[in-house]
Design a protein around this motif. Structure first.
Motif, short mmCIF file in Angstrom:
data_model
loop_
_atom_site.label_atom_id
_atom_site.label_comp_id
_atom_site.label_asym_id
_atom_site.label_seq_id
_atom_site.Cartn_x
_atom_site.Cartn_y
_atom_site.Cartn_z
N THR A 71 -1.97 21.95 17.56
CA THR A 71 -2.05 21.66 19.05
C THR A 71 -3.52 21.89 19.54
O THR A 71 -4.14 23.04 18.86
N GLU A 95 -14.88 31.68 15.52
CA GLU A 95 -13.49 31.02 15.97
C GLU A 95 -12.79 30.89 14.81
O GLU A 95 -13.12 30.44 13.72
N ILE A 96 -11.68 31.25 14.58
CA ILE A 96 -10.57 31.16 13.63
C ILE A 96 -9.50 30.31 14.55
O ILE A 96 -8.75 30.53 15.39
N GLY A 97 -9.31 29.04 13.53
CA GLY A 97 -8.33 28.02 14.04
C GLY A 97 -9.09 26.98 14.84
O GLY A 97 -8.98 26.87 15.97
N SER A 100 -8.80 20.91 16.86
CA SER A 100 -9.42 19.81 17.24
C SER A 100 -10.87 19.90 17.24
O SER A 100 -11.57 18.92 17.36
N GLY A 101 -11.36 21.10 17.33
CA GLY A 101 -12.78 21.40 17.68
C GLY A 101 -13.19 21.78 19.09
O GLY A 101 -14.42 22.10 19.51
N TYR A 102 -12.19 21.60 20.21
CA TYR A 102 -12.60 21.64 21.53
C TYR A 102 -13.09 22.99 21.81
O TYR A 102 -14.18 23.22 22.76
N GLN A 103 -12.20 24.19 21.71
CA GLN A 103 -12.71 25.65 21.94
C GLN A 103 -13.97 25.78 21.08
O GLN A 103 -14.95 26.25 21.85
N GLU A 118 -10.86 26.65 9.63
CA GLU A 118 -9.56 26.16 9.60
C GLU A 118 -9.09 25.97 8.33
O GLU A 118 -9.70 25.47 7.42
N LEU A 123 -7.73 18.53 9.56
CA LEU A 123 -8.24 18.83 10.82
C LEU A 123 -9.62 19.37 10.85
O LEU A 123 -10.73 19.13 11.84
N ALA A 163 -4.90 31.17 17.31
CA ALA A 163 -3.53 31.13 16.67
C ALA A 163 -2.92 32.54 16.73
O ALA A 163 -3.70 33.44 16.61
N LEU A 217 -0.93 32.14 13.23
CA LEU A 217 -2.07 32.17 12.30
C LEU A 217 -1.20 32.51 10.94
O LEU A 217 -0.79 33.67 10.69
N GLY A 219 -1.73 33.27 6.92
CA GLY A 219 -2.65 33.65 5.88
C GLY A 219 -2.41 35.15 5.47
O GLY A 219 -1.37 35.84 5.68
N1 SAM Z 1 -9.08 25.94 18.78
C1 SAM Z 1 -8.28 24.76 18.58
C2 SAM Z 1 -8.65 23.67 19.71
O1 SAM Z 1 -9.61 23.92 20.34
O2 SAM Z 1 -8.26 22.46 19.26
C3 SAM Z 1 -6.80 24.90 18.85
C4 SAM Z 1 -6.14 25.71 17.84
S1 SAM Z 1 -4.53 25.28 17.13
C5 SAM Z 1 -3.75 26.18 18.58
C6 SAM Z 1 -4.44 26.70 16.09
C7 SAM Z 1 -5.21 26.23 14.59
O3 SAM Z 1 -5.23 27.61 13.92
C8 SAM Z 1 -4.45 25.24 14.01
O4 SAM Z 1 -5.43 24.12 13.74
C9 SAM Z 1 -4.13 26.04 12.56
O5 SAM Z 1 -4.18 25.08 11.64
C10 SAM Z 1 -5.17 26.95 12.70
N2 SAM Z 1 -4.84 28.28 11.70
C11 SAM Z 1 -3.57 28.88 11.47
N3 SAM Z 1 -3.89 29.84 10.60
C12 SAM Z 1 -5.11 29.72 9.97
C13 SAM Z 1 -5.79 30.60 9.42
N4 SAM Z 1 -5.27 31.69 8.23
N5 SAM Z 1 -7.18 30.30 9.15
C14 SAM Z 1 -7.60 29.17 9.94
N6 SAM Z 1 -7.05 28.41 10.57
C15 SAM Z 1 -5.76 28.63 10.90
#
Ligand code: SAM
Length: 225
Positions: A71, A95-97, A100-103, A118, A123, A163, A217, A219
Motif C-alpha cells: 500500500t 527509509e525502509i519500505g 510507491s516512493g511517495y514517502q 525495498e 516496486l 512497515a 516488515l 526480513g
Molecule cells: N513508503 C511507502 C510509500 O510511500 O508508498 C509505503 C510502504 S508500504 C506501507 C510498506 C513497504 O515495505 C512495502 O512496499 C513492502 O514491500 C516493504 N517492506 C516490507 N518488508 C521490507 C523489508 N524487510 N525491507 C524493505 N522493504 C520492506
C-alpha cells in the motif's frame, strides 16, 4: 536541491484536490509543521498511485493498494511520521519500505539525501522510474532486506520505517547518527504503535506517538516471510 517548482504530470484539478487534502486531512487534524505541509502541497500524490487510480481516490483519506499486496500509506500517517523526524535541509535520511516512493519523495523535498530500501524488486523499479521522471536525483533506491538497514551510507540523521516490525531492528539502531531520530511502527501483526527513538550518545530515548496499522516488515530482523 534542483527540483522544479512544478512537476511534469501535475494538473490544476490535482492541485485543487491537494489543497483540500492538506486543509481537511492534515491541518484540521493538527499537523502544524509548515515545511511538511508545503511538501504535501507541492508533491503530486496521484503520480505515485497505480495506473488507472481515479484522481480523487489518490487524494482520499486512506491507504491505497499499489500491487504486490502492498500500500501507499494514508496521507496523515505519512505526514505524522515525517513531522516526528524533525528534519533539517542538510539531513541524510534512510527509509525502509519504498513502496510507491511517495514517502521518500516527501522526504526528498525536505532534506539533502534520501536512501530508500525495498524488498520487492518491481516496486523498487517503479519508484525509481518516478524519481527519475520527477527529477529527484538525490533519492537512492536499493533492493534488499531493509531490516538490516543500508550500512554503506550510514550513519543517518533520521530513519523511517514504513512497515510494521515486532521490535526495533538492531541494525537500524546502530545506523542512527548521534542526535538522530527514528520512527517505526512496532507491535503485533495487525495493530501497532508508532514509536519514535531519539539517540543521545549511547542513550536511546523512546516515546510513543499513537496507534497505527501497517503491512508487515518482513526480513531477518522483522517478521518471517
Ligand atoms: N513508503 C511507502 C510509500 O510511500 O508508498 C509505503 C510502504 S508500504 C506501507 C510498506 C513497504 O515495505 C512495502 O512496499 C513492502 O514491500 C516493504 N517492506 C516490507 N518488508 C521490507 C523489508 N524487510 N525491507 C524493505 N522493504 C520492506
Amino acid at each position: 536541491m534542483g527540483i522544479t517548482a512544478c512537476f511534469p504530470g501535475d494538473t490544476d484539478a490535482a492541485r485543487t484536490l491537494r489543497e483540500q487534502m492538506v486543509m481537511d486531512q492534515l491541518e484540521r487534524r493538527g499537523v502544524r509543521d509548515a515545511r511538511v505541509l508545503e511538501a504535501f502541497r507541492r508533491l503530486p500524490r496521484h503520480l505515485f498511485c497505480s495506473e488507472g487510480t481515479p484522481i480523487d481516490s489518490a487524494y482520499a483519506d486512506r491507504p491505497l493498494g499499489i500491487g504486490c499486496g502492498q500500500t501507499i500509506s494514508q496521507p496523515l500517517m505519512v505526514a505524522e511520521m515525517t513531522v516526528q523526524l524533525r528534519l533539517k535541509d542538510t539531513d541524510r535520511v534512510l527509509e525502509i519500505g519504498t513502496g510507491s516512493g511517495y514517502q521518500a519523495a516527501v522526504l526528498a523535498l525536505l532534506v539533502a539525501e534520501v536512501h530508500t530500501v525495498e524488498r520487492i524488486g518491481c516496486l523498487a523499479e517503479q519508484a525509481q522510474a518516478r524519481f527519475r521522471q520527477l527529477g529527484f536525483d538525490h533519492v537512492h533506491v536499493h533492493v534488499g532486506d531493509g531490516t538490516c538497514g543500508w550500512p554503506d551510507a550510514a550513519p543517518y540523521d533520521a530513519i523511517v520505517v514504513t512497515a510494521a516490525a515486532p521490535d526495533l531492528p538492531e541494525p537500524l539502531r546502530q545506523q542512527l547518527a548521534d542526535g538522530g531520530r527514528l520512527a517505526i511502527p512496532v507491535g503485533p501483526r495487525h495493530v501497532q504503535d508508532l514509536v519514535v527513538w531519539e539517540r543521545q550518545g549511547n542513550a536511546f530515548n523512546r516515546h510513543e506517538w499513537g496507534g497505527c496499522r501497517f503491512v508487515p516488515l518482513i526480513g531477518r530482523h522483522g517478521w518471517p516471510d
